[in-house]
Design an enzyme around this catalytic site. Structure first.
Site, PDB file in Angstrom:
ATOM      1  N   GLY A   9       0.817  -1.220   0.000  1.00 37.71           N
ATOM      2  CA  GLY A   9       0.000   0.000   0.000  1.00 37.71           C
ATOM      3  C   GLY A   9       0.840   1.254   0.000  1.00 37.71           C
ATOM      4  N   GLN A  13      -1.990   7.194   1.376  1.00 37.66           N
ATOM      5  CA  GLN A  13      -1.557   8.305   2.237  1.00 37.66           C
ATOM      6  C   GLN A  13      -0.441   7.887   3.207  1.00 37.66           C
ATOM      7  OE1 GLN A  13      -4.186  11.071   4.989  1.00 37.66           O
ATOM      8  NE2 GLN A  13      -3.883   9.120   6.036  1.00 37.66           N
ATOM      9  N   ASP A  14      -0.668   6.825   3.967  1.00 33.73           N
ATOM     10  CA  ASP A  14       0.327   6.432   4.973  1.00 33.73           C
ATOM     11  C   ASP A  14       1.597   5.916   4.315  1.00 33.73           C
ATOM     12  OD1 ASP A  14      -1.805   6.945   6.585  1.00 33.73           O
ATOM     13  OD2 ASP A  14      -1.579   5.145   7.812  1.00 33.73           O
ATOM     14  N   LEU A  61      -2.687  -7.443  -2.627  1.00 33.42           N
ATOM     15  CA  LEU A  61      -2.650  -8.430  -1.537  1.00 33.42           C
ATOM     16  C   LEU A  61      -3.518  -9.652  -1.798  1.00 33.42           C
ATOM     17  CD1 LEU A  61      -2.617  -5.932   1.440  1.00 33.42           C
ATOM     18  CD2 LEU A  61      -0.831  -7.597   0.890  1.00 33.42           C
ATOM     19  N   GLY A  83      -1.370  -2.000   3.042  1.00 27.68           N
ATOM     20  CA  GLY A  83      -2.292  -2.186   1.920  1.00 27.68           C
ATOM     21  C   GLY A  83      -3.652  -2.645   2.431  1.00 27.68           C
ATOM     22  N   TYR A  97     -14.361  -9.068  -1.443  1.00 29.19           N
ATOM     23  CA  TYR A  97     -13.076  -8.492  -1.857  1.00 29.19           C
ATOM     24  C   TYR A  97     -12.359  -7.902  -0.638  1.00 29.19           C
ATOM     25  CZ  TYR A  97      -9.693  -5.354  -3.941  1.00 29.19           C
ATOM     26  OH  TYR A  97      -8.525  -4.700  -4.244  1.00 29.19           O
ATOM     27  N   THR A 129      -6.880  -1.110  13.271  1.00 33.44           N
ATOM     28  CA  THR A 129      -7.724   0.080  13.186  1.00 33.44           C
ATOM     29  C   THR A 129      -8.664   0.242  14.372  1.00 33.44           C
ATOM     30  OG1 THR A 129      -9.664   0.951  12.001  1.00 33.44           O
ATOM     31  CG2 THR A 129      -9.189  -1.365  11.692  1.00 33.44           C
ATOM     32  N   GLU A 131     -11.585   0.968  14.065  1.00 36.61           N
ATOM     33  CA  GLU A 131     -12.869   0.384  13.673  1.00 36.61           C
ATOM     34  C   GLU A 131     -13.110  -0.944  14.391  1.00 36.61           C
ATOM     35  OE1 GLU A 131     -15.487   1.307  11.254  1.00 36.61           O
ATOM     36  OE2 GLU A 131     -14.620   3.219  11.826  1.00 36.61           O
ATOM     37  N   TYR A 153     -15.411  -4.417   6.653  1.00 38.49           N
ATOM     38  CA  TYR A 153     -14.035  -3.924   6.778  1.00 38.49           C
ATOM     39  C   TYR A 153     -13.466  -4.282   8.146  1.00 38.49           C
ATOM     40  CZ  TYR A 153     -10.345  -0.499   7.680  1.00 38.49           C
ATOM     41  OH  TYR A 153      -9.167   0.106   8.055  1.00 38.49           O
ATOM     42  N   LYS A 157     -10.490  -6.844   9.332  1.00 36.50           N
ATOM     43  CA  LYS A 157      -9.330  -6.341  10.092  1.00 36.50           C
ATOM     44  C   LYS A 157      -9.184  -7.069  11.430  1.00 36.50           C
ATOM     45  CE  LYS A 157      -7.332  -2.859   7.765  1.00 36.50           C
ATOM     46  NZ  LYS A 157      -5.876  -2.668   7.622  1.00 36.50           N
ATOM     47  N   HIS A 183      -6.624   8.987  10.885  1.00 35.70           N
ATOM     48  CA  HIS A 183      -5.494   9.890  10.652  1.00 35.70           C
ATOM     49  C   HIS A 183      -5.577  10.342   9.205  1.00 35.70           C
ATOM     50  CE1 HIS A 183      -4.437   5.703  10.158  1.00 35.70           C
ATOM     51  NE2 HIS A 183      -3.540   6.042   9.265  1.00 35.70           N
TER      52      HIS A 183
HETATM   53  O1  G4F Z   1     -13.898   9.471   7.011  1.00 34.15           O
HETATM   54  P1  G4F Z   1     -14.606   8.190   7.140  1.00 34.15           P
HETATM   55  O2  G4F Z   1     -15.082   7.554   5.883  1.00 34.15           O
HETATM   56  O3  G4F Z   1     -13.657   7.240   7.956  1.00 34.15           O
HETATM   57  P2  G4F Z   1     -13.927   5.943   8.873  1.00 34.15           P
HETATM   58  O4  G4F Z   1     -15.132   5.204   8.468  1.00 34.15           O
HETATM   59  O5  G4F Z   1     -13.855   6.390  10.294  1.00 34.15           O
HETATM   60  O6  G4F Z   1     -12.671   5.021   8.536  1.00 34.15           O
HETATM   61  C1  G4F Z   1     -11.355   5.552   8.446  1.00 34.15           C
HETATM   62  O7  G4F Z   1     -10.704   5.485   9.712  1.00 34.15           O
HETATM   63  C2  G4F Z   1     -10.513   4.155  10.226  1.00 34.15           C
HETATM   64  C3  G4F Z   1      -9.737   4.272  11.556  1.00 34.15           C
HETATM   65  O8  G4F Z   1     -10.567   4.729  12.575  1.00 34.15           O
HETATM   66  C4  G4F Z   1      -9.737   3.310   9.223  1.00 34.15           C
HETATM   67  F1  G4F Z   1      -9.605   2.055   9.687  1.00 34.15           F
HETATM   68  C5  G4F Z   1     -10.462   3.290   7.889  1.00 34.15           C
HETATM   69  O9  G4F Z   1      -9.709   2.565   6.928  1.00 34.15           O
HETATM   70  C6  G4F Z   1     -10.623   4.728   7.404  1.00 34.15           C
HETATM   71  O10 G4F Z   1      -9.331   5.259   7.187  1.00 34.15           O
HETATM   72  O11 G4F Z   1     -15.911   8.362   8.077  1.00 34.15           O
HETATM   73  C7  G4F Z   1     -15.849   8.942   9.353  1.00 34.15           C
HETATM   74  C8  G4F Z   1     -17.265   9.166   9.870  1.00 34.15           C
HETATM   75  C9  G4F Z   1     -18.185   7.946   9.730  1.00 34.15           C
HETATM   76  O12 G4F Z   1     -18.903   7.742  10.931  1.00 34.15           O
HETATM   77  C10 G4F Z   1     -19.154   8.330   8.628  1.00 34.15           C
HETATM   78  O13 G4F Z   1     -20.457   7.760   8.761  1.00 34.15           O
HETATM   79  O14 G4F Z   1     -17.861  10.195   9.082  1.00 34.15           O
HETATM   80  C11 G4F Z   1     -19.197   9.833   8.792  1.00 34.15           C
HETATM   81  N1  G4F Z   1     -19.630  10.539   7.584  1.00 34.15           N
HETATM   82  C12 G4F Z   1     -20.624  11.460   7.542  1.00 34.15           C
HETATM   83  N2  G4F Z   1     -20.803  11.887   6.273  1.00 34.15           N
HETATM   84  C13 G4F Z   1     -19.156  10.369   6.337  1.00 34.15           C
HETATM   85  C14 G4F Z   1     -19.896  11.219   5.512  1.00 34.15           C
HETATM   86  N3  G4F Z   1     -18.151   9.597   5.859  1.00 34.15           N
HETATM   87  C15 G4F Z   1     -17.883   9.668   4.519  1.00 34.15           C
HETATM   88  N4  G4F Z   1     -16.857   8.925   4.032  1.00 34.15           N
HETATM   89  N5  G4F Z   1     -18.609  10.479   3.668  1.00 34.15           N
HETATM   90  C16 G4F Z   1     -19.628  11.267   4.117  1.00 34.15           C
HETATM   91  O15 G4F Z   1     -20.289  11.974   3.344  1.00 34.15           O
END
Ligand code: G4F
Length: 361
Positions: A9, A13-14, A61, A83, A97, A129, A131, A153, A157, A183
């Site tokens: 990966g 970003q990371d 992967l 990744g 997937y 994560t 998550e 996801y 993980k 992050h």
């Molecule tokens: O930015 P997000 O999509 O990130 P999420 O789901 O927290 O996951 C990221 O962080 C994890 C580590 O904590 C990683 F493992 C993962 O791979 C990824 O990097 O969503 C953050 C929050 C969620 O609760 C989502 O429901 O924002 C909320 N949200 C609200 N509106 C939205 C939106 N998320 C997205 N992507 N798009 C929106 O319009």
């Protein structure tokens, strides 16, 4: 002796921030990427001074034989398994997937190390994560908080987390998990909420877009800067013994807070009215460059249920105490400062895009 690192990966970003650190430390960096190879260099589209030296290897992967061959040929001192299919929302649409990449993918790398006879040489970092905590049972979440995954996801993980622990215990491998909270950075993809907000608000401020639709504004996250977090990834592999660490800031903010900060960085004061799908973010006061395009009373934020998830994670905040006590790590950048950095970067892009729009007449 020059150390060799293999980053899966590396194009994400990371991967970019980590490769930058490893370059500075004099590592020979190898990376697995699904993108077309670009002359041993990554960081396309950024100034030459920001470019990184890395040997890029094409693949992903899901491909066991390619992974096995690369691990055998590179014989890395350190493997960083970054990744992933990392979009939580997308994992509901592509669960198999996601399981193959985010779950079995980790096992493929670990098996490649073991079967190549590198168990005593290669140190392994797994990008776990927050998550995993999912439907949280305590706050803040630490290394001892039970897991309760809420998405394909996170379930994948979870498999990777325990597989990493098992290879450590079964084979004595130096294998560890970094349980990273969110992050982000200007290099974050626009499918994640922070970048979607900073990019969308920047475009609104220059007149390229009228409003931004989001999902759950109440979701709360512990946001840190990716550059800080990859520092910790490297530190984990330099310890005398392997262990798992939570990496977080210890501060929690809502998606709504992040919108408010991004808007404020652009001279727009946003106020929220209504609730649920009827909630709106309205421009209450506008100053500076944005005032040419945004008027008081304009609806800038809408809620669109298409961005809701079947099950969401809404209350994350980490306890980074162990990382601080054992490795002396603490984050340097606050969530709000990171937001300002992302806005500045997206505003530069939006201004450029705005100049390319032909003016009327
Ligand atoms: O930015 P997000 O999509 O990130 P999420 O789901 O927290 O996951 C990221 O962080 C994890 C580590 O904590 C990683 F493992 C993962 O791979 C990824 O990097 O969503 C953050 C929050 C969620 O609760 C989502 O429901 O924002 C909320 N949200 C609200 N509106 C939205 C939106 N998320 C997205 N992507 N798009 C929106 O319009």
């Amino acid at each position: 002796m020059t150390k060799r690192a293999f980053i899966t990966g590396i194009g994400g970003q990371d991967g970019w921030y980590l490769a930058q650190i490893l370059n500075e430390k004099g590592y020979e960096v190898h990376g697995l990427t699904r993108r077309p190879l670009d002359d041993e260099v990554i960081g396309d589209g950024v100034p030459a001074s920001d470019r990184l030296a890395a040997h890029l290897h094409f693949g992903d992967l899901t491909d066991s034989s390619n992974i096995a061959r690369l691990v055998r040929e590179i014989a890395p001192d350190e493997v960083y398994n970054l990744g992933a299919q990392s979009r939580v929302a997308a994992s509901f649409h592509a669960p198999l997937y996601t399981a193959s990449v985010d779950g079995l993918g980790t096992l493929r790398v670990l098996e490649a190390i073991r079967l190549s006879g590198l168990v005593d040489r290669t140190r392994f970092y797994q990008a776990s994560t927050a998550e995993l905590f999912g439907k949280v049972s305590q706050s803040p979440q630490s290394e001892t908080t039970p897991f309760y995954p809420r998405s394909p996801y996170a379930a994948a993980k979870l498999f990777s987390y325990w597989t990493t622990v098992n290879y450590r215990e079964a084979y004595g491998m130096f294998a560890c998990n970094g349980v990273l909270f969110n992050h982000d950075s200007p290099r974050r993809g626009k499918e994640f909420v922070t970048r979607k907000i900073t990019s969308g608000m920047a475009r609104i401020s220059v007149g390229l877009q009228r409003s931004l639709s989001l999902g759950n504004l109440d979701a709360k996250r512990d946001w840190g800067h990716a550059a800080d977090y990859v520092r910790m990834q490297w530190l984990m592999l330099q310890r005398d013994a392997p262990a798992d660490y939570v990496i977080a800031t210890g501060e929690q903010h809502s998606v709504r807070d992040f919108v408010t900060w991004a808007a404020a960085a652009l001279g727009i004061e946003i106020r929220f009215f209504g609730s649920g799908v009827d909630e709106h973010g309205i421009a209450a006061h506008v100053v500076g460059e944005a005032a040419a395009h945004v008027k008081q009373g304009d609806i800038l934020i809408r809620v669109d249920p298409r961005f809701f998830r079947p099950t969401d994670v809404v209350d994350l905040v980490g306890d980074p105490g162990r990382a601080l006590n054992e490795l002396g790590w603490s984050p340097l950048v606050t969530a709000r400062d990171m937001c300002a950095e992302m806005v500045a970067s997206d505003l530069a892009v939006a201004r450029r895009d705005a100049r390319h729009i032909p003016s009327e007449g």
